[in-house]
Design a protein around this motif. Structure first.
Motif, PDB file in Angstrom:
ATOM      1  N   ASN A   1       0.804  -1.227   0.000  1.00  0.00           N
ATOM      2  CA  ASN A   1       0.000   0.000   0.000  1.00  0.00           C
ATOM      3  C   ASN A   1       0.835   1.274   0.000  1.00  0.00           C
ATOM      4  OD1 ASN A   1      -2.143  -1.764   0.222  1.00  0.00           O
ATOM      5  ND2 ASN A   1      -2.445  -1.431   2.409  1.00  0.00           N
TER       6      ASN A   1
ATOM      7  N   VAL B   1      -2.716   5.863   0.154  1.00  0.00           N
ATOM      8  CA  VAL B   1      -2.838   5.946   1.612  1.00  0.00           C
ATOM      9  C   VAL B   1      -3.565   7.223   2.016  1.00  0.00           C
ATOM     10  CG1 VAL B   1      -1.546   6.111   3.781  1.00  0.00           C
ATOM     11  CG2 VAL B   1      -0.778   4.545   1.968  1.00  0.00           C
TER      12      VAL B   1
ATOM     13  N   PRO C   1       2.402  -1.267  10.134  1.00  0.00           N
ATOM     14  CA  PRO C   1       1.857   0.085   9.960  1.00  0.00           C
ATOM     15  C   PRO C   1       2.703   0.949   9.035  1.00  0.00           C
ATOM     16  CG  PRO C   1       2.708  -0.229  12.190  1.00  0.00           C
ATOM     17  CD  PRO C   1       2.709  -1.571  11.541  1.00  0.00           C
TER      18      PRO C   1
ATOM     19  N   THR D   1       1.328   0.553   5.838  1.00  0.00           N
ATOM     20  CA  THR D   1      -0.106   0.825   5.883  1.00  0.00           C
ATOM     21  C   THR D   1      -0.913  -0.470   5.841  1.00  0.00           C
ATOM     22  OG1 THR D   1       0.499   2.658   4.411  1.00  0.00           O
ATOM     23  CG2 THR D   1      -1.757   2.585   5.166  1.00  0.00           C
TER      24      THR D   1
ATOM     25  N   LEU E   1      -8.181  -2.805   8.795  1.00  0.00           N
ATOM     26  CA  LEU E   1      -8.965  -1.773   8.104  1.00  0.00           C
ATOM     27  C   LEU E   1      -8.555  -1.660   6.643  1.00  0.00           C
ATOM     28  CD1 LEU E   1     -11.024   0.637   8.353  1.00  0.00           C
ATOM     29  CD2 LEU E   1      -9.017   2.088   8.761  1.00  0.00           C
ATOM     30  N   MET E   2      -7.258  -1.539   6.403  1.00  0.00           N
ATOM     31  CA  MET E   2      -6.753  -1.300   5.051  1.00  0.00           C
ATOM     32  C   MET E   2      -6.720  -2.560   4.199  1.00  0.00           C
ATOM     33  SD  MET E   2      -6.174   1.967   4.999  1.00  0.00           S
ATOM     34  CE  MET E   2      -4.992   2.348   3.704  1.00  0.00           C
TER      35      MET E   2
ATOM     36  N   TYR F   1     -14.203   4.358  14.076  1.00  0.00           N
ATOM     37  CA  TYR F   1     -13.548   3.051  14.040  1.00  0.00           C
ATOM     38  C   TYR F   1     -13.137   2.664  15.448  1.00  0.00           C
ATOM     39  CZ  TYR F   1     -10.395  -0.693  12.428  1.00  0.00           C
ATOM     40  OH  TYR F   1      -9.779  -1.897  12.210  1.00  0.00           O
TER      41      TYR F   1
ATOM     42  N   ASP G   1      -3.888  -2.325  13.755  1.00  0.00           N
ATOM     43  CA  ASP G   1      -5.208  -2.892  14.046  1.00  0.00           C
ATOM     44  C   ASP G   1      -5.303  -4.297  13.456  1.00  0.00           C
ATOM     45  OD1 ASP G   1      -5.035  -1.464  11.545  1.00  0.00           O
ATOM     46  OD2 ASP G   1      -7.195  -1.752  11.290  1.00  0.00           O
TER      47      ASP G   1
ATOM     48  N   LEU H   1     -11.055   5.969   4.784  1.00  0.00           N
ATOM     49  CA  LEU H   1      -9.991   5.186   5.403  1.00  0.00           C
ATOM     50  C   LEU H   1      -8.982   6.080   6.100  1.00  0.00           C
ATOM     51  CD1 LEU H   1      -9.432   2.625   2.514  1.00  0.00           C
ATOM     52  CD2 LEU H   1     -10.267   2.056   4.805  1.00  0.00           C
ATOM     53  N   GLU H   2      -8.665   7.202   5.471  1.00  0.00           N
ATOM     54  CA  GLU H   2      -7.735   8.174   6.072  1.00  0.00           C
ATOM     55  C   GLU H   2      -8.292   8.710   7.376  1.00  0.00           C
ATOM     56  OE1 GLU H   2      -5.020  11.700   4.222  1.00  0.00           O
ATOM     57  OE2 GLU H   2      -7.144  11.781   3.757  1.00  0.00           O
TER      58      GLU H   2
ATOM     59  N   ARG I   1      -8.267   5.530  10.002  1.00  0.00           N
ATOM     60  CA  ARG I   1      -7.042   4.774  10.290  1.00  0.00           C
ATOM     61  C   ARG I   1      -6.496   5.127  11.675  1.00  0.00           C
ATOM     62  NH1 ARG I   1      -5.117   5.456   5.616  1.00  0.00           N
ATOM     63  NH2 ARG I   1      -3.784   7.219   6.068  1.00  0.00           N
TER      64      ARG I   1
ATOM     65  N   TYR J   1      -3.562   4.772  13.116  1.00  0.00           N
ATOM     66  CA  TYR J   1      -2.125   5.034  13.314  1.00  0.00           C
ATOM     67  C   TYR J   1      -1.633   6.056  12.310  1.00  0.00           C
ATOM     68  CZ  TYR J   1      -1.983   1.571   9.570  1.00  0.00           C
ATOM     69  OH  TYR J   1      -2.199   0.886   8.393  1.00  0.00           O
TER      70      TYR J   1
END
Length: 317
Positions: free
Chosen positions: A72, A97, A169, A172, A176-177, A199, A208, A311-312, A315, A317
């Motif tokens: 990613n 991302v 992380p 990414t 979630l991702m 979230y 996560d 998603l941004e 997220r 982290y």
């Protein structure tokens, strides 16, 4: 299509067996120096036109389209490089991302007069199109529950401290991702952007490993679960006042759904005899590029932008 594939990971190894049926005019593969042996082996196994270990060499080859299936965190930089070289770009999910990165790539693609498309297979399948057409039959929507909980083959290594990109992380990674992205793409395509979103992740080693997304649509509520550290039978539902639509498989594998009403009547919509979902994906993406279908491309990019933005926001982290 003269296709250049960037990456040699799991999703690429799903695509490569379909190459013969997709009938690209040419197909090249790009790996990295530390995966040179695997890259060469895949090239030979699937009778590709050649392979490279550097992006510059692939982009200099006789290709017009790049399929970008790298981690990613690398999507933006490699997509930008490919667009600058005048290539159409099909980028794996999530497209980027950060939302600003996708905006920049979209502007670059427009300036270069090339297409930028996200490889989210569910949008291109007959079963998902059928599902969208059947939504009105459910009546006013009240509750949506999408689920993708799958114990990762890399989770045991993760617990021992061996961190693959899907759990890193810095790359990414995370539930979630990696998994919830499919649920959220489906929800955004079906219902648009929510009024509010939160979230609630389970965090381990800064990433996560599972979590729940709660989405408020005003007249109905939606939850989206994904896990890489546990597993359960899938039973995603869209509940309306008239009927309930049930999907008993992850959204990235959907080929069947059913609708049941309050009288116990059940309709089954079965597409499992259709071609592989990635065949539908690449066939439609090839059509969009070949026919210069900017209207469809822009609609797909809008959903991609909504997904990246959400998603941004979510997220952890």
């Amino acid at each position: 299509m003269k296709l250049g594939i960037m990456g040699t990971g799991k999703i690429v190894q799903e695509v490569l067996p379909l190459i013969a049926s997709l009938q690209p005019e040419k197909c090249y593969l790009m790996g990295r120096e530390n995966s040179a042996a695997r890259t060469r082996e895949l090239c030979q196994k699937y009778s590709l036109d050649g392979y490279f270990l550097h992006a510059e060499d692939l982009l200099a080859a006789d290709i017009d389209t790049v399929y970008l299936a790298l981690p990613n965190s690398l999507h933006f930089s490699f997509a930008k490089q490919a667009i600058a070289a005048g290539k159409h770009v099909i980028v794996e999910k999530p497209a980027t991302v950060h939302s600003q990165e996708l905006l920049e790539l979209a502007a670059d693609a427009e300036a270069q007069q090339v297409f930028l498309l996200e490889a989210m297979s569910l949008h291109y399948t007959p079963v998902f199109r059928s599902l969208k057409e059947q939504l009105p039959s459910l009546g006013p929507i009240r509750l949506v529950n999408f689920q993708f909980c799958q114990y990762s083959s890399r989770y045991d290594d993760f617990r021992e401290g061996k961190i693959a990109p899907a759990f890193d992380p810095a790359c990414t990674g995370g539930a979630l991702m990696d998994l919830n992205v499919y649920n959220l793409h489906a929800i955004l395509s079906l219902f648009g952007k929510p009024q509010d979103a939160h979230y609630f992740p389970n965090m381990q080693r800064g990433v996560d490993t599972s979590g729940v997304v709660a989405l408020n649509y005003g007249t109905f509520q939606a939850v989206s679960l994904a896990a890489k550290d546990c597993q359960a039978p899938v039973a995603s539902t869209i509940q309306g006042e008239n009927a309930c639509l049930t999907i008993r498989m992850p959204m990235n594998q959907i080929d069947r759904y059913e609708i049941s009403d309050h009288q116990g009547n059940v309709q089954i919509f079965d597409f499992h005899n259709e071609k592989h979902r990635l065949y539908h994906e690449f066939t439609e993406l090839d059509r969009i590029i070949r026919e210069k279908d900017t209207e469809t491309a822009q609609e797909l990019l809008r959903v991609s932008m909504d997904a990246v933005t959400l998603l941004e926001q979510l997220r952890p982290y």
